[in-house]
Write a protein that holds these residues in place. Structure first.
Motif, PDB file in Angstrom:
ATOM      1  N   TYR A  34       0.794  -1.228   0.000  1.00  0.00           N
ATOM      2  CA  TYR A  34       0.000   0.000   0.000  1.00  0.00           C
ATOM      3  C   TYR A  34       0.828   1.281   0.000  1.00  0.00           C
ATOM      4  CZ  TYR A  34      -3.957  -2.985   1.025  1.00  0.00           C
ATOM      5  OH  TYR A  34      -4.928  -3.949   0.958  1.00  0.00           O
ATOM      6  N   GLY A  35       2.099   1.187   0.329  1.00  0.00           N
ATOM      7  CA  GLY A  35       2.873   2.412   0.413  1.00  0.00           C
ATOM      8  C   GLY A  35       4.360   2.162   0.404  1.00  0.00           C
ATOM      9  N   ARG A  36       5.084   3.173   0.858  1.00  0.00           N
ATOM     10  CA  ARG A  36       6.544   3.129   0.843  1.00  0.00           C
ATOM     11  C   ARG A  36       7.056   3.520   2.219  1.00  0.00           C
ATOM     12  NH1 ARG A  36      10.025   7.306  -2.527  1.00  0.00           N
ATOM     13  NH2 ARG A  36       8.742   8.567  -1.195  1.00  0.00           N
ATOM     14  N   VAL A  37       8.048   2.796   2.694  1.00  0.00           N
ATOM     15  CA  VAL A  37       8.655   3.072   3.990  1.00  0.00           C
ATOM     16  C   VAL A  37      10.107   3.486   3.741  1.00  0.00           C
ATOM     17  CG1 VAL A  37       9.250   2.122   6.245  1.00  0.00           C
ATOM     18  CG2 VAL A  37       7.175   1.351   5.093  1.00  0.00           C
ATOM     19  N   THR A  38      10.470   4.675   4.208  1.00  0.00           N
ATOM     20  CA  THR A  38      11.830   5.181   4.043  1.00  0.00           C
ATOM     21  C   THR A  38      12.322   5.729   5.375  1.00  0.00           C
ATOM     22  OG1 THR A  38      11.015   7.373   3.393  1.00  0.00           O
ATOM     23  CG2 THR A  38      11.465   5.808   1.617  1.00  0.00           C
ATOM     24  N   VAL A  39      13.588   6.077   5.410  1.00  0.00           N
ATOM     25  CA  VAL A  39      14.166   6.679   6.606  1.00  0.00           C
ATOM     26  C   VAL A  39      14.675   8.073   6.262  1.00  0.00           C
ATOM     27  CG1 VAL A  39      14.772   4.522   7.731  1.00  0.00           C
ATOM     28  CG2 VAL A  39      16.374   5.562   6.165  1.00  0.00           C
ATOM     29  N   GLN A  40      14.792   8.891   7.297  1.00  0.00           N
ATOM     30  CA  GLN A  40      15.208  10.279   7.100  1.00  0.00           C
ATOM     31  C   GLN A  40      16.001  10.734   8.312  1.00  0.00           C
ATOM     32  OE1 GLN A  40      11.891  12.911   6.582  1.00  0.00           O
ATOM     33  NE2 GLN A  40      13.104  14.730   6.853  1.00  0.00           N
ATOM     34  N   THR A  41      17.013  11.547   8.062  1.00  0.00           N
ATOM     35  CA  THR A  41      17.756  12.181   9.140  1.00  0.00           C
ATOM     36  C   THR A  41      17.172  13.560   9.356  1.00  0.00           C
ATOM     37  OG1 THR A  41      19.744  10.976   8.555  1.00  0.00           O
ATOM     38  CG2 THR A  41      20.035  12.950   9.878  1.00  0.00           C
ATOM     39  N   VAL A  42      16.846  13.876  10.584  1.00  0.00           N
ATOM     40  CA  VAL A  42      16.282  15.173  10.918  1.00  0.00           C
ATOM     41  C   VAL A  42      17.430  16.177  11.009  1.00  0.00           C
ATOM     42  CG1 VAL A  42      14.982  16.449  12.665  1.00  0.00           C
ATOM     43  CG2 VAL A  42      14.368  14.109  12.127  1.00  0.00           C
ATOM     44  N   SER A  43      17.183  17.398  10.607  1.00  0.00           N
ATOM     45  CA  SER A  43      18.212  18.439  10.649  1.00  0.00           C
ATOM     46  C   SER A  43      18.761  18.602  12.055  1.00  0.00           C
ATOM     47  CB  SER A  43      17.635  19.776  10.187  1.00  0.00           C
ATOM     48  OG  SER A  43      17.156  19.669   8.889  1.00  0.00           O
ATOM     49  N   ARG A  44      20.064  18.757  12.130  1.00  0.00           N
ATOM     50  CA  ARG A  44      20.743  18.956  13.407  1.00  0.00           C
ATOM     51  C   ARG A  44      21.670  20.156  13.304  1.00  0.00           C
ATOM     52  NH1 ARG A  44      20.321  14.403  16.021  1.00  0.00           N
ATOM     53  NH2 ARG A  44      20.173  12.481  14.942  1.00  0.00           N
ATOM     54  N   ARG A  45      22.112  20.571  14.473  1.00  0.00           N
ATOM     55  CA  ARG A  45      23.166  21.589  14.490  1.00  0.00           C
ATOM     56  C   ARG A  45      24.467  20.919  14.071  1.00  0.00           C
ATOM     57  NH1 ARG A  45      21.870  22.863  20.276  1.00  0.00           N
ATOM     58  NH2 ARG A  45      23.999  22.120  20.491  1.00  0.00           N
TER      59      ARG A  45
END
Length: 95
Positions: A32-43
């Motif tokens: 039904y969909g797509r599963v991905t990963v992401q890095t959240v912005s950091r300092r």
């Protein structure tokens, strides 16, 4: 429709990685969909894991079935844990 799954506890990257692997191998979720990963912005001075959130994206027509499949897969994954970590699921800023 996009859902963002993140760990409620800092430093729980292994559990997030395990959940990602579980969801990405679940045929009902990926149907039904797509599963991905992401890095959240950091300092610049912060270190982080390989990734910080799991994104689950479903087409609008399949969103209800996709979310249902995601929740069933999450529940199955959680059942394999002796101590289940806490995750937050967010859509458009609502958790």
């Amino acid at each position: 429709m996009e859902l963002m799954i993140s760990s409620a506890e800092a430093g729980d990257g292994q559990a997030l990685a395990s959940l990602y692997r579980w969801l990405s191998r679940d045929s009902a979720v990926t149907h039904y969909g797509r599963v991905t990963v992401q890095t959240v912005s950091r300092r610049a001075d912060e270190m982080g894991g390989a990734f910080d959130v799991i994104n689950a994206t479903f087409a609008d027509a399949a969103a209800a079935a996709g979310i249902g499949s995601l929740l069933v897969a999450y529940r199955s994954w959680r059942g394999t844990r002796t101590q289940a970590p806490v995750f937050t699921i967010e859509k458009d800023g609502v958790t």
